[in-house]
Design a protein around this motif. Structure first.
Motif, short mmCIF file in Angstrom:
data_model
loop_
_atom_site.label_atom_id
_atom_site.label_comp_id
_atom_site.label_asym_id
_atom_site.label_seq_id
_atom_site.Cartn_x
_atom_site.Cartn_y
_atom_site.Cartn_z
N LEU A 82 69.34 7.90 -11.37
CA LEU A 82 68.39 8.37 -12.39
C LEU A 82 67.00 8.56 -11.78
N TRP A 83 66.64 7.69 -10.87
CA TRP A 83 65.37 7.81 -10.15
C TRP A 83 65.34 9.14 -9.39
N LEU A 84 66.41 9.43 -8.67
CA LEU A 84 66.52 10.71 -7.95
C LEU A 84 66.50 11.90 -8.89
N THR A 85 67.14 11.77 -10.03
CA THR A 85 67.13 12.86 -11.01
C THR A 85 65.70 13.21 -11.39
N ASN A 86 64.88 12.20 -11.62
CA ASN A 86 63.48 12.44 -11.97
C ASN A 86 62.75 13.15 -10.83
N LEU A 87 62.93 12.68 -9.62
CA LEU A 87 62.26 13.28 -8.46
C LEU A 87 62.75 14.71 -8.21
N PHE A 88 64.04 14.93 -8.37
CA PHE A 88 64.65 16.24 -8.17
C PHE A 88 64.15 17.23 -9.22
N GLU A 89 64.11 16.79 -10.46
CA GLU A 89 63.60 17.64 -11.54
C GLU A 89 62.12 17.96 -11.32
N ASP A 90 61.35 16.94 -10.97
CA ASP A 90 59.91 17.13 -10.78
C ASP A 90 59.58 18.01 -9.57
N SER A 91 60.51 18.12 -8.64
CA SER A 91 60.30 18.97 -7.46
C SER A 91 60.93 20.35 -7.62
N SER A 92 61.29 20.69 -8.87
CA SER A 92 61.93 21.99 -9.16
C SER A 92 63.21 22.18 -8.35
N HIS A 93 63.99 21.11 -8.24
CA HIS A 93 65.29 21.11 -7.58
C HIS A 93 65.20 21.41 -6.09
N ARG A 94 64.09 21.01 -5.49
CA ARG A 94 63.96 21.16 -4.03
C ARG A 94 64.32 19.83 -3.37
N LEU A 95 65.24 19.90 -2.41
CA LEU A 95 65.76 18.70 -1.76
C LEU A 95 64.71 17.93 -0.96
N GLU A 96 64.02 18.62 -0.08
CA GLU A 96 63.12 17.93 0.86
C GLU A 96 62.04 17.10 0.17
N ALA A 98 62.01 15.76 -2.79
CA ALA A 98 62.66 14.63 -3.48
C ALA A 98 63.12 13.58 -2.48
N LEU A 99 63.73 14.03 -1.38
CA LEU A 99 64.22 13.10 -0.36
C LEU A 99 63.06 12.38 0.33
N GLU A 100 62.01 13.10 0.64
CA GLU A 100 60.84 12.48 1.27
C GLU A 100 60.22 11.42 0.37
N THR A 101 60.11 11.72 -0.92
CA THR A 101 59.51 10.77 -1.86
C THR A 101 60.36 9.51 -1.98
N ILE A 102 61.67 9.66 -2.14
CA ILE A 102 62.52 8.48 -2.31
C ILE A 102 62.54 7.64 -1.04
N LYS A 103 62.57 8.28 0.13
CA LYS A 103 62.55 7.53 1.38
C LYS A 103 61.24 6.75 1.53
N ALA A 104 60.13 7.38 1.19
CA ALA A 104 58.83 6.69 1.27
C ALA A 104 58.80 5.50 0.32
N GLU A 105 59.36 5.66 -0.87
CA GLU A 105 59.42 4.57 -1.84
C GLU A 105 60.30 3.43 -1.34
N ALA A 138 74.17 16.31 -5.40
CA ALA A 138 75.17 15.43 -4.77
C ALA A 138 74.80 15.17 -3.30
N ASP A 139 74.31 16.19 -2.61
CA ASP A 139 73.85 16.00 -1.23
C ASP A 139 72.68 15.02 -1.19
N LEU A 140 71.71 15.22 -2.08
CA LEU A 140 70.55 14.35 -2.15
C LEU A 140 70.97 12.90 -2.39
N GLN A 141 71.88 12.70 -3.32
CA GLN A 141 72.36 11.35 -3.63
C GLN A 141 73.04 10.74 -2.42
N GLY A 142 73.90 11.50 -1.76
CA GLY A 142 74.61 10.98 -0.60
C GLY A 142 73.67 10.60 0.54
N TRP A 143 72.69 11.46 0.84
CA TRP A 143 71.73 11.16 1.90
C TRP A 143 70.89 9.94 1.56
#
Length: 173
Positions: A82-96, A98-105, A138-143
């Motif tokens: 759900l956390w990733l869903t928020n980041l993914f939505e807020d980044s207009s479905h851009r992977l990088e 969202a992935l950078e934000t979650i990794k930093a967190e 699904a890729d974002l979640q797996g990574w």
């Protein structure tokens, strides 16, 4: 210390994580990451709230969990998906982004003293997404799961309510 609790929908992840948190602290912290998308989801969130006793310290945070006062506590973060869903939505479905934000967190949380129990989903073990957006997520979640699992001391896969230890560097319990 980081525990990663993963598994499919209704595999018993949250219940197991709550029991684990309470075994570490009489008053653990619960961090809810969900946004309320619709009435059905609001009911699901309420069921999760009803499952917790008054012993819990509760926070709701959709993006920046590392900014919460978590240092030195037993913290249950429910959930990464759900956390990733928020980041993914807020980044207009851009992977990088969202992935950078979650990794930093995750890195910021990893630097704080305490016991962190992180719940996530293995959505890649289910059906293959029909849309580009679903496949990207699904890729974002797996990574993200792989990233957290590398940092985690213990990784537990929940299958039909049964915990299966995948990694245990924290020592045998």
């Amino acid at each position: 210390m980081i525990y990663l609790i993963t598994g499919g929908v209704r595999s018993g992840k949250s219940r197991y994580a709550q029991t684990l948190a309470l075994s570490h602290s009489p008053s653990p912290v619960y961090v809810a990451t969900a946004r309320i998308w619709d009435e059905d989801f609001a009911e699901r969130v309420q069921r999760h709230k009803d499952d917790r006793s008054a012993a819990w310290i509760n926070y709701e945070e959709e993006r920046y969990i590392s900014r919460l006062p978590l240092e030195g506590q037993t913290v249950l973060i429910d959930c990464v998906t759900l956390w990733l869903t928020n980041l993914f939505e807020d980044s207009s479905h851009r992977l990088e982004p969202a992935l950078e934000t979650i990794k930093a967190e995750i890195d910021a949380i990893h630097q704080k003293a305490g016991t962190y129990i992180i719940v996530t989903n293995e959505i890649g073990m289910g059906i293959h997404g029909q849309t580009v957006t679903a496949r990207k997520f699904a890729d974002l979640q797996g990574w993200t799961n792989q990233y957290i699992a590398r940092l985690a001391d213990t990784v537990i896969l929940m299958i039909a309510g049964i915990p299966v230890i995948i990694k245990d560097e924290a020592g045998k319990r």
